[in-house]
Motif scaffolding. Structure first.
Motif, PDB file in Angstrom:
ATOM      1  N   TYR A   1      -0.568  -2.098  -0.640  1.00 47.70           N
ATOM      2  CA  TYR A   1       0.652  -1.697   0.355  1.00 47.70           C
ATOM      3  C   TYR A   1       0.283  -0.304   0.661  1.00 47.70           C
ATOM      4  O   TYR A   1       0.257   0.732  -0.113  1.00 47.70           O
TER       5      TYR A   1
ATOM      6  N   MET B   1       1.439   2.808   3.456  1.00 47.30           N
ATOM      7  CA  MET B   1       2.254   3.387   4.597  1.00 47.30           C
ATOM      8  C   MET B   1       1.637   4.813   5.019  1.00 47.30           C
ATOM      9  O   MET B   1       1.162   5.351   4.224  1.00 47.30           O
TER      10      MET B   1
ATOM     11  N   ARG C   1       5.828   4.968  11.599  1.00 42.14           N
ATOM     12  CA  ARG C   1       5.152   4.553  10.221  1.00 42.14           C
ATOM     13  C   ARG C   1       4.551   3.207  10.516  1.00 42.14           C
ATOM     14  O   ARG C   1       5.452   2.362  10.753  1.00 42.14           O
TER      15      ARG C   1
ATOM     16  N   THR D   1       3.152   0.396   8.306  1.00 43.59           N
ATOM     17  CA  THR D   1       3.066  -0.326   7.129  1.00 43.59           C
ATOM     18  C   THR D   1       2.066  -1.453   7.130  1.00 43.59           C
ATOM     19  O   THR D   1       2.065  -2.394   7.815  1.00 43.59           O
TER      20      THR D   1
ATOM     21  N   GLY E   1      10.260   0.606   5.540  1.00 45.04           N
ATOM     22  CA  GLY E   1       9.112   0.239   4.835  1.00 45.04           C
ATOM     23  C   GLY E   1       9.057   0.654   3.422  1.00 45.04           C
ATOM     24  O   GLY E   1       8.325  -0.032   2.705  1.00 45.04           O
TER      25      GLY E   1
END
Length: 391
Positions: A354, A356, A315, A317, A295
């Motif tokens: 974005y 994460m 994770r 994303t 990611g």
């Protein structure tokens, strides 16, 4: 298994660096594209497409807004072909300043027993100038511009650069002997050569225009090895006609430039070397594998660069619009699923952001609830759940 689809000719030496869990041009549902010059603006992307890597610096052939809306990360390879562009610009500066093309054409058309005598008699018509001591204005001091500037300094030229967005990394790559201009007009004033190395945007389109060319030193030689449209070609033709420009050398032809003896056009050769193609392909492979497996985004065009160690079990994303309360909605959804957050990274770039989120163990039920809930947030373009890569 990740599926990669290529367009144009991508260097095999780069493709060979994909690991064994990647297949190239074998599947019908690609996870990522690797491209060079293909125009994707009218292209219908597959629903499962996750990323596009452009093997080169420019990305005006990719519809960034559409990609962001569909949750497709776009990458380029800045600097991968910088040395190739630097070399061709320096070479063409020498060629233009020494009238070498005109001289070579004359020699090709004049043959016979007395060619040596005629050469001695007429060669003075091709007398040129040395680069040593001449003044070069470099517009844009990024990967290419800084290399051109440093090479020109090594040739004994007087170099002045202009870049209002000069990054710290680029500044470190510049020799201290490169002067910095406060304005574009200050940079070109008195320059014997002007070379442009900026990305194409609304701000840079037409930046070398009639008004600016009226301020250059009469007889200056202009180079455009950046993008079509950054130089107003009609204005350049007018400046050549009135003697304000001595020559124009560009990698991007247009009808208005054809059959002009003061114009040299190369067929988009700036970054076209075997070495550059290999460098760009290797960079693109690395960017895609990092993004698909972890990611992490490096050299992202439509998303911020986000890199974090992947130490948790899983994770999430999330590509989403850059609007208020997005982190609140994301963290609330995770809390309601009774999942603990190990680490969260969020950055924005323009209209999109974005995020994460690293978490520990997940039950099948938690995975289903979280994936569904996060995807239902209106401003979210794409949600991915990644497992920590095996070491």
């Amino acid at each position: 298994m990740y599926q990669i689809k290529t367009y144009n000719a991508i260097a095999k030496e780069g493709l060979d660096t994909f690991k064994e869990n990647y297949q190239v041009n074998t599947g019908q549902e690609p996870d990522a594209y690797m491209i060079r010059s293909i125009d994707l603006h009218d292209y219908q992307f597959e629903p499962g497409l996750l990323a596009i890597a452009r093997c080169g610096a420019g990305f005006n052939n990719i519809p960034l807004d559409a990609c962001s809306e569909q949750g497709i990360a776009v990458f380029n390879t800045p600097g991968g072909n910088a040395n190739a562009v630097k070399e061709v610009v320096i070479a063409l500066m020498v060629i233009a300043n020494r009238n070498l093309i005109e001289a070579a054409n004359w020699s090709a058309q004049n043959v016979g027993e007395d060619i040596s005598l005629r050469t001695e008699r007429e060669k003075s018509r091709f007398n040129g100038h040395e680069l040593f001591g001449k003044r070069l204005a470099v517009i844009g001091m990024g990967h290419v511009g800084s290399l051109v500037a440093n090479a020109a300094i090594d040739l004994g030229m007087d170099v002045i650069g202009y870049d209002p967005y000069l990054s710290v990394d680029a500044a470190w790559n510049l020799t201290a002997r490169v002067q910095r201009a406060a304005t574009l007009a200050d940079a070109v004033k008195g320059a014997d050569f002007i070379t442009v190395h900026v990305p194409k945007s609304e701000e840079t389109t037409g930046m070398i225009n009639q008004e600016l060319l009226a301020q250059v030193k009469p007889g200056a030689i202009l180079f455009n090895y950046s993008r079509l449209g950054i130089v107003d070609n009609q204005a350049a033709v007018a400046a050549l006609a009135n003697g304000q420009l001595g020559q124009y050398v560009t990698d991007f032809g247009e009808d208005c430039l054809q059959d002009n003896p003061k114009v040299t056009i190369t067929p988009h050769l700036g970054g076209s070397t075997k070495e550059a193609e290999i460098n760009c392909a290797k960079m693109a492979v690395d960017e895609l594998t990092q993004y698909l497996e972890t990611g992490n985004t490096t050299n992202a065009v439509n998303l911020p660069d986000v890199v974090a160690p992947f130490t948790s079990q899983h994770r999430f994303t999330i590509i989403h619009r850059n609007i208020p309360n997005m982190l609140g909605q994301i963290s609330t959804a995770i809390a309601k699923a009774e999942v603990n957050i190990d680490n969260l990274v969020n950055r924005a770039k323009g209209e999109y952001a974005y995020t994460m989120v690293d978490v520990g163990e997940l039950t099948a039920e938690q995975t289903e609830i979280l994936t569904t809930t996060l995807n239902q947030i209106d401003a979210v373009s794409r949600v991915r759940l990644l497992d920590r890569p095996k070491q």
